[in-house]
Motif scaffolding. Structure first.
Motif, PDB file in Angstrom:
ATOM      1  N   SER A 101       9.866  14.838   2.512  1.00 42.75           N
ATOM      2  CA  SER A 101       8.417  15.023   2.477  1.00 42.75           C
ATOM      3  C   SER A 101       7.681  13.746   2.895  1.00 42.75           C
ATOM      4  CB  SER A 101       7.996  15.441   1.067  1.00 42.75           C
ATOM      5  OG  SER A 101       6.595  15.475   0.957  1.00 42.75           O
ATOM      6  N   ILE A 102       8.122  12.609   2.391  1.00 45.73           N
ATOM      7  CA  ILE A 102       7.508  11.326   2.764  1.00 45.73           C
ATOM      8  C   ILE A 102       7.690  11.080   4.256  1.00 45.73           C
ATOM      9  CG2 ILE A 102       7.677   8.809   2.491  1.00 45.73           C
ATOM     10  CD1 ILE A 102       6.279  10.212   0.111  1.00 45.73           C
ATOM     11  N   LYS A 103       8.874  11.338   4.766  1.00 52.44           N
ATOM     12  CA  LYS A 103       9.136  11.125   6.199  1.00 52.44           C
ATOM     13  C   LYS A 103       8.181  11.957   7.048  1.00 52.44           C
ATOM     14  CE  LYS A 103      11.342  10.115  10.077  1.00 52.44           C
ATOM     15  NZ  LYS A 103      10.543  10.773  11.089  1.00 52.44           N
ATOM     16  N   ARG A 104       7.912  13.196   6.650  1.00 53.21           N
ATOM     17  CA  ARG A 104       6.990  14.061   7.397  1.00 53.21           C
ATOM     18  C   ARG A 104       5.565  13.529   7.395  1.00 53.21           C
ATOM     19  NH1 ARG A 104       8.320  19.156   4.531  1.00 53.21           N
ATOM     20  NH2 ARG A 104      10.480  19.394   5.062  1.00 53.21           N
ATOM     21  N   ILE A 112      12.588   1.504   5.869  1.00 54.32           N
ATOM     22  CA  ILE A 112      13.711   2.203   5.252  1.00 54.32           C
ATOM     23  C   ILE A 112      13.176   3.011   4.075  1.00 54.32           C
ATOM     24  CG2 ILE A 112      14.433   0.341   3.698  1.00 54.32           C
ATOM     25  CD1 ILE A 112      16.843   2.306   5.913  1.00 54.32           C
ATOM     26  N   LEU A 113      13.580   4.258   3.970  1.00 56.82           N
ATOM     27  CA  LEU A 113      13.135   5.138   2.900  1.00 56.82           C
ATOM     28  C   LEU A 113      14.114   5.024   1.727  1.00 56.82           C
ATOM     29  CD1 LEU A 113      12.194   8.311   4.997  1.00 56.82           C
ATOM     30  CD2 LEU A 113      10.703   6.427   4.266  1.00 56.82           C
ATOM     31  N   ALA A 114      13.717   4.267   0.711  1.00 54.39           N
ATOM     32  CA  ALA A 114      14.573   4.019  -0.455  1.00 54.39           C
ATOM     33  C   ALA A 114      14.218   4.999  -1.570  1.00 54.39           C
ATOM     34  CB  ALA A 114      14.428   2.577  -0.909  1.00 54.39           C
ATOM     35  N   LEU A 115      14.468   6.257  -1.292  1.00 51.79           N
ATOM     36  CA  LEU A 115      14.134   7.342  -2.212  1.00 51.79           C
ATOM     37  C   LEU A 115      15.378   8.201  -2.388  1.00 51.79           C
ATOM     38  CD1 LEU A 115      10.833   8.212  -0.356  1.00 51.79           C
ATOM     39  CD2 LEU A 115      10.978   7.003  -2.546  1.00 51.79           C
ATOM     40  N   GLY A 140       0.833  -1.198   0.000  1.00 49.24           N
ATOM     41  CA  GLY A 140       0.000   0.000   0.000  1.00 49.24           C
ATOM     42  C   GLY A 140       0.864   1.242   0.000  1.00 49.24           C
ATOM     43  N   GLY A 141       0.227   2.372   0.317  1.00 51.34           N
ATOM     44  CA  GLY A 141       0.927   3.645   0.352  1.00 51.34           C
ATOM     45  C   GLY A 141       1.026   4.188   1.767  1.00 51.34           C
ATOM     46  N   ILE A 142       1.197   5.492   1.871  1.00 51.44           N
ATOM     47  CA  ILE A 142       1.360   6.130   3.183  1.00 51.44           C
ATOM     48  C   ILE A 142       0.151   5.883   4.080  1.00 51.44           C
ATOM     49  CG2 ILE A 142       1.515   8.371   4.360  1.00 51.44           C
ATOM     50  CD1 ILE A 142       3.438   9.253   2.200  1.00 51.44           C
ATOM     51  N   ASP A 143      -1.056   5.909   3.513  1.00 52.26           N
ATOM     52  CA  ASP A 143      -2.251   5.676   4.341  1.00 52.26           C
ATOM     53  C   ASP A 143      -2.186   4.315   5.031  1.00 52.26           C
ATOM     54  OD1 ASP A 143      -3.267   8.150   3.672  1.00 52.26           O
ATOM     55  OD2 ASP A 143      -4.565   7.385   2.080  1.00 52.26           O
ATOM     56  N   LYS A 144      -1.818   3.272   4.305  1.00 51.43           N
ATOM     57  CA  LYS A 144      -1.699   1.928   4.895  1.00 51.43           C
ATOM     58  C   LYS A 144      -0.585   1.898   5.931  1.00 51.43           C
ATOM     59  CE  LYS A 144      -4.585  -0.844   2.671  1.00 51.43           C
ATOM     60  NZ  LYS A 144      -5.302  -2.002   3.025  1.00 51.43           N
TER      61      LYS A 144
END
Length: 160
Positions: free
Chosen positions: A79-82, A68-71, A53-57
């Protein structure tokens, strides 16, 4: 083994999955449960792992999970971390078994850092949170690398 997931199912996410598998070959410590990514359909299988899923899940995840943020793009990673608000999420440090590092007494590595194969880190180094040192990077003495920075393969950072 601790459950771990990867945010980002693109090319670097696949490399991080490989990194986790290679860490586990040396010492079994991670149960890779899959990927999170807002840009792909939930349920898709990517290199044998499900897209969860995405951030909501992720924000609804009900138990402890290492992520781990693989970006590779720093401002997107930040932005994703926030957007991740789930207190069940932790951010481990991943270090490939082939990495050469100076004494832990003189290294400060922030949460969520990814240090890939063939990297050399000398002494008196500060890596902020969520730094990527991709394949075969070199970091010289007394370097300070800010949070969310990304260095691509074979980048050399000289001392100071």
């Amino acid at each position: 083994m601790k459950k771990i997931a990867i945010f980002g199912a693109g090319g670097f996410g696949l490399e991080v999955a490989m990194l986790i598998e290679q860490i586990n070959e040396k010492k079994c410590q991670w149960d890779l449960i899959g990927f999170f990514d807002d840009g792909m359909a939930e349920g898709k299988i990517i290199n044998g792992y499900p897209l969860l899923g995405g951030i909501d899940k992720l924000n609804q995840w009900g138990s402890g999970l290492a992520l781990i943020l693989a970006l590779g793009i720093p401002n997107i990673k930040k932005s994703i971390k926030r957007k991740i608000q789930n207190r069940n999420i932790s951010y481990p440090i991943l270090i490939h078994p082939s990495v050469i590092m100076g004494s832990n007494d003189y290294l400060n590595i922030g949460e969520g850092c990814i240090i890939c194969a063939g990297t050399i880190i000398t002494t008196n180094i500060l890596l902020g949170k969520h730094v990527i040192l991709n394949i075969a990077c070199t970091v010289g003495h007394e370097a300070e690398i800010g949070a969310f920075s990304s260095f691509m393969p074979t980048c050399s950072i000289r001392g100071r």
